[in-house]
Design a protein around this motif. Structure first.
Motif, short mmCIF file in Angstrom:
data_model
loop_
_atom_site.label_atom_id
_atom_site.label_comp_id
_atom_site.label_asym_id
_atom_site.label_seq_id
_atom_site.Cartn_x
_atom_site.Cartn_y
_atom_site.Cartn_z
N GLY A 258 4.70 2.91 8.76
CA GLY A 258 3.27 2.98 8.47
C GLY A 258 2.85 4.26 7.80
N GLU A 259 3.81 4.99 7.24
CA GLU A 259 3.51 6.25 6.56
C GLU A 259 3.35 6.01 5.06
N SER A 260 2.34 6.60 4.45
CA SER A 260 2.12 6.45 3.01
C SER A 260 3.10 7.31 2.23
N MET B 80 3.30 1.99 1.86
CA MET B 80 3.67 2.40 3.22
C MET B 80 5.08 1.96 3.58
N HIS C 39 0.81 -1.22 0.00
CA HIS C 39 0.00 0.00 0.00
C HIS C 39 0.84 1.27 0.00
#
Length: 369
Positions: free
Chosen positions: A219-221, A215, A213
């Motif tokens: 956990g950062e896009s 990330m 996704h």
């Protein structure tokens, strides 16, 4: 005697004991994604294929798509590939917004380098050779063409695990190599699975983002991605399968040699005049008959004698209406001719020598008639 084309169930039986322990451990831990089995799998593939970076993915089609995205292929770009392939090759190109350019193949079923050269335009951004049936395409020529025109090479190595040219493995010769671990492959999972390999760190880092996704580890896009992670159950299954892979390939090569030496001379067998630089792994053993009527007759005759065969593929991609517009030329004669003459014989690592002898006997009987 009944001889099936595949023996997929046998894959599980030989790893059942060891895999069951790993399976129990995964469910007890609750760690189903990106765990210790994935890490171990990627390390083993890296060592096996002598590549720096490996990333497990959900399937082989995702491997092709993510590889192209990592290499910067985008809408409006052109990607040249062979027409005698499975739909995943062309679908992956279309799905990233690029335009596939389907070209013909040579007698060995692999992409025709002369047509690659002729098909290149200003829009061409990549070449996707498909190493069909376990034989690597002419990567020496393909690399020269790619370097001259400054285009990428995305290897479709779905059928070529452990295949080599000049002692270098399929998947390690271009910019990114893509593999499928569908249960029918020589290295098959217990469901869908795939992976990519590369020696380019930048591509590898982007692939890791794209499959999760977009990330990062925090956990950062970072970018728009997708969900294409190899789950722990499949990674654990493949780890057990890897213990058998080299011996499995040896068996396939042995049976292929028996076919070559004992089949009627009127049967065209896989190219026996290949230079020693090629190491064929025989994902499939594909023979050619003299005409379509004879091919269909032999298939039926073998079926009546309890021998299952396949046709890979009944039509080249450009002969399907939905893909017709992507053909480089109006006619691609070699691929069209092959599809009428080819027949894939059973050649898997669970076969017995007596079964191969029986198949040869029945084929030679048919030819004599």
């Amino acid at each position: 005697m009944r001889i099936p084309y595949y023996r997929i169930g046998n894959e599980y039986l030989r790893v059942k004991k060891k895999f069951s322990k790993k399976f129990d451990g995964i469910f007890k831990s609750g760690n189903f994604i990106s765990g210790e089995h994935n890490i171990a799998f990627e390390k083993k593939i890296s060592k096996l294929l002598n590549v720096k970076y490996v990333s497990g993915l959900a399937n082989g089609t995702d491997a092709l798509e993510i590889a192209m995205l990592a290499a910067g292929i985008q809408k409006g770009d052109e990607v040249i590939t062979a027409t005698n392939s499975w739909a995943s090759s062309i679908n992956s190109i279309i799905n990233v917004g690029a335009k596939p350019i389907l070209v013909d193949v040579k007698d060995d079923f692999n992409i025709d380098c002369d047509q690659i050269e002729r098909a290149i335009t200003k829009k061409t951004k990549a070449i996707m050779p498909v190493h069909l049936n376990g034989l690597i395409a002419d990567m020496d020529k393909i690399k020269k063409i790619a370097n001259h025109h400054k285009v990428k090479i995305i290897e479709d190595s779905a059928q070529a695990i452990l295949s080599k040219i000049n002692k270098k493995f399929a998947g390690s010769l271009g910019d990114i190599g893509c593999f499928s671990m569908h249960p029918t492959k020589t290295l098959g999972a217990g469901g869908d699975g795939g992976f990519v390999v590369t020696n380019n760190k930048n591509y590898f880092e982007k692939i890791k983002l794209l499959k999760n996704h977009g990330m990062n580890e925090k956990g950062e896009s970072i970018l728009a991605g997708r969900n294409s992670r190899l789950d722990e159950v499949q990674a654990a299954f493949i780890l057990n399968q890897l213990e058998f892979l080299k011996k499995d390939v040896e068996k396939r090569r042995f049976f292929a040699n028996v076919y070559k030496n004992k089949l009627s001379s009127e049967i065209k067998t896989p190219n026996a005049t290949l230079h020693k630089k090629y190491f064929h792994t025989y994902h499939r053993y594909v023979i050619q008959l003299r005409n379509g009527k004879e091919r269909d007759g032999l298939k039926k005759y073998l079926q009546n004698n309890n021998i299952e065969t396949k046709i890979h593929y009944k039509k080249p991609l450009h002969k399907y209406q939905c893909f017709k517009k992507y053909s480089f030329l109006k006619k691609l004669p070699n691929s069209e001719n092959h599809s009428n003459l080819i027949l894939s014989l059973p050649c898997n690592h669970f076969m017995k020598y007596q079964e191969v002898q029986y198949i040869i006997k029945k084929i030679n009987q048919f030819i004599k008639k």
